[in-house]
Every structure is written in structure tokens, then in C-alpha cells.
Design a protein around this motif. Structure first.
Motif, PDB file in Angstrom:
ATOM      1  N   LYS A 141       2.120   1.786  -3.481  1.00 28.17           N
ATOM      2  CA  LYS A 141       1.061   2.367  -4.306  1.00 28.17           C
ATOM      3  C   LYS A 141       0.887   3.855  -4.003  1.00 28.17           C
ATOM      4  O   LYS A 141       0.722   4.667  -4.914  1.00 28.17           O
ATOM      5  N   ALA A 142       0.957   4.217  -2.725  1.00 29.94           N
ATOM      6  CA  ALA A 142       0.814   5.627  -2.350  1.00 29.94           C
ATOM      7  C   ALA A 142       1.910   6.467  -2.998  1.00 29.94           C
ATOM      8  O   ALA A 142       1.644   7.567  -3.510  1.00 29.94           O
ATOM      9  N   GLU A 147       0.834  -1.204   0.000  1.00 26.84           N
ATOM     10  CA  GLU A 147       0.000   0.000   0.000  1.00 26.84           C
ATOM     11  C   GLU A 147       0.873   1.261   0.000  1.00 26.84           C
ATOM     12  O   GLU A 147       0.526   2.252  -0.648  1.00 26.84           O
ATOM     13  N   SER A 164       2.859  10.269  -9.844  1.00 26.02           N
ATOM     14  CA  SER A 164       1.998  10.659 -10.966  1.00 26.02           C
ATOM     15  C   SER A 164       1.355  12.018 -10.728  1.00 26.02           C
ATOM     16  O   SER A 164       1.316  12.865 -11.624  1.00 26.02           O
ATOM     17  N   LYS A 165       0.853  12.223  -9.521  1.00 19.42           N
ATOM     18  CA  LYS A 165       0.209  13.500  -9.194  1.00 19.42           C
ATOM     19  C   LYS A 165       1.217  14.642  -9.227  1.00 19.42           C
ATOM     20  O   LYS A 165       0.904  15.741  -9.688  1.00 19.42           O
ATOM     21  N   ASP A 175      -1.748  14.857   0.627  1.00 18.94           N
ATOM     22  CA  ASP A 175      -2.484  13.602   0.469  1.00 18.94           C
ATOM     23  C   ASP A 175      -1.582  12.406   0.773  1.00 18.94           C
ATOM     24  O   ASP A 175      -2.008  11.445   1.428  1.00 18.94           O
ATOM     25  N   LEU A 176      -0.341  12.451   0.290  1.00 19.07           N
ATOM     26  CA  LEU A 176       0.603  11.370   0.568  1.00 19.07           C
ATOM     27  C   LEU A 176       0.843  11.247   2.067  1.00 19.07           C
ATOM     28  O   LEU A 176       0.837  10.149   2.616  1.00 19.07           O
ATOM     29  N   GLN A 186      -2.053   9.521   3.649  1.00 22.04           N
ATOM     30  CA  GLN A 186      -2.057   8.089   3.359  1.00 22.04           C
ATOM     31  C   GLN A 186      -1.027   7.360   4.204  1.00 22.04           C
ATOM     32  O   GLN A 186      -1.299   6.269   4.730  1.00 22.04           O
ATOM     33  N   ALA A 246      -0.972  17.234  -3.405  1.00 19.33           N
ATOM     34  CA  ALA A 246      -0.500  15.856  -3.592  1.00 19.33           C
ATOM     35  C   ALA A 246       0.390  15.431  -2.429  1.00 19.33           C
ATOM     36  O   ALA A 246       0.290  14.294  -1.946  1.00 19.33           O
ATOM     37  N   THR A 292       3.659   5.640  -5.719  1.00 19.93           N
ATOM     38  CA  THR A 292       3.466   5.614  -7.169  1.00 19.93           C
ATOM     39  C   THR A 292       2.425   6.652  -7.569  1.00 19.93           C
ATOM     40  O   THR A 292       2.621   7.421  -8.517  1.00 19.93           O
ATOM     41  N   ASP A 293       1.318   6.672  -6.830  1.00 16.99           N
ATOM     42  CA  ASP A 293       0.264   7.658  -7.094  1.00 16.99           C
ATOM     43  C   ASP A 293       0.795   9.076  -6.909  1.00 16.99           C
ATOM     44  O   ASP A 293       0.486   9.969  -7.699  1.00 16.99           O
ATOM     45  N   TYR A 294       1.594   9.280  -5.843  1.00 20.58           N
ATOM     46  CA  TYR A 294       2.154  10.598  -5.583  1.00 20.58           C
ATOM     47  C   TYR A 294       3.046  11.046  -6.743  1.00 20.58           C
ATOM     48  O   TYR A 294       2.964  12.200  -7.181  1.00 20.58           O
TER      49      TYR A 294
END
Length: 123
Positions: free
Chosen positions: A36-37, A33, A43-44, A61-62, A65, A58, A39-41
């Protein structure tokens, strides 16, 4: 702004590499998880090029998470994730701040240290 964004992306990528290599403990799901957090960060952060508010959102948000993940973890993994959440949560870009470059350097050091701690905890 590009230097700032690139520095944040490097810190996130370093964390991803450490997590990927370290996911051998009994807390694999939490490590996955966290990967993934980040990876998403990444991208954002890339999508927020030139948008300080978007990058700050972003990053916040990270941090949220990571804090949530620390609540799911135990022992050293919990401590490491909480430390990372604090590090990322304390970072906010303010282009009007003359000390922004020094803060970026300090943030990079904190993120690296927290990454190493998480890598050790997850292995």
C-alpha cells in the motif's frame, strides 16, 4: 525531470511486484502495508509531475512509512524494510546538482537490492 520521475516510478513498481509475489510469510500484514505504501507513493509521484519539492516530499514520506513498518516486522523482513527506508530516505532530487544522474543510478541499484532482500524475507 520526466526521466527522473519515471525512474522512481519504475523502482517503486519493481518493489510492488516483488512484494506482491513474496507475501507468503507469517508477516503478511506488514507486506500488505508495504504494498500500500508503494502504491500510494506511485500515485503521489505521478501527481508531482514537474514538482521536485512534491516528489521529494512523497519520497521522504515513503521512507518514513517503510521505517515505521520495519518497527512492526521481525527478522529478515525488519532488516529489509529498514534498508529500503534508508535507501529511499537518502534520495533527494536536487536539479542543481551536476551528479544527480549518477545519484539516480546509485539509488536505483540500492532500491533494487533492498527490494530483492525484502522479497526473499517475505517469501
Amino acid at each position: 525531470m520526466n526521466i527522473l520521475r519515471n525512474s522512481l516510478a519504475v523502482a517503486a513498481a519493481s518493489t510492488l511486484l516483488a512484494l506482491t509475489a513474496a507475501c507468503g510469510s507469517g508477516q503478511t500484514a506488514v507486506c500488505e502495508e508495504a504494498i500500500k505504501a508503494f502504491t500510494d507513493y506511485s500515485s503521489k509521484a505521478a501527481a508531482a509531475a514537474g514538482d521536485v519539492k512534491g516528489l521529494n516530499t512523497a519520497t521522504a514520506d515513503l521512507a518514513a512509512q517503510l521505517k515505521d513498518l520495519s518497527g512492526k516486522a521481525d527478522g529478515d523482513v525488519k532488516v529489509a524494510l529498514a534498508g529500503m527506508a534508508d535507501s529511499w530516505g537518502s534520495f533527494k532530487i536536487d536539479l542543481k546538482d551536476p551528479a544527480a544522474a549518477a545519484k539516480l543510478s546509485e539509488f536505483g541499484q540500492k532500491a533494487t537490492q533492498a527490494t530483492q532482500e525484502l522479497g526473499s524475507a517475505c517469501s
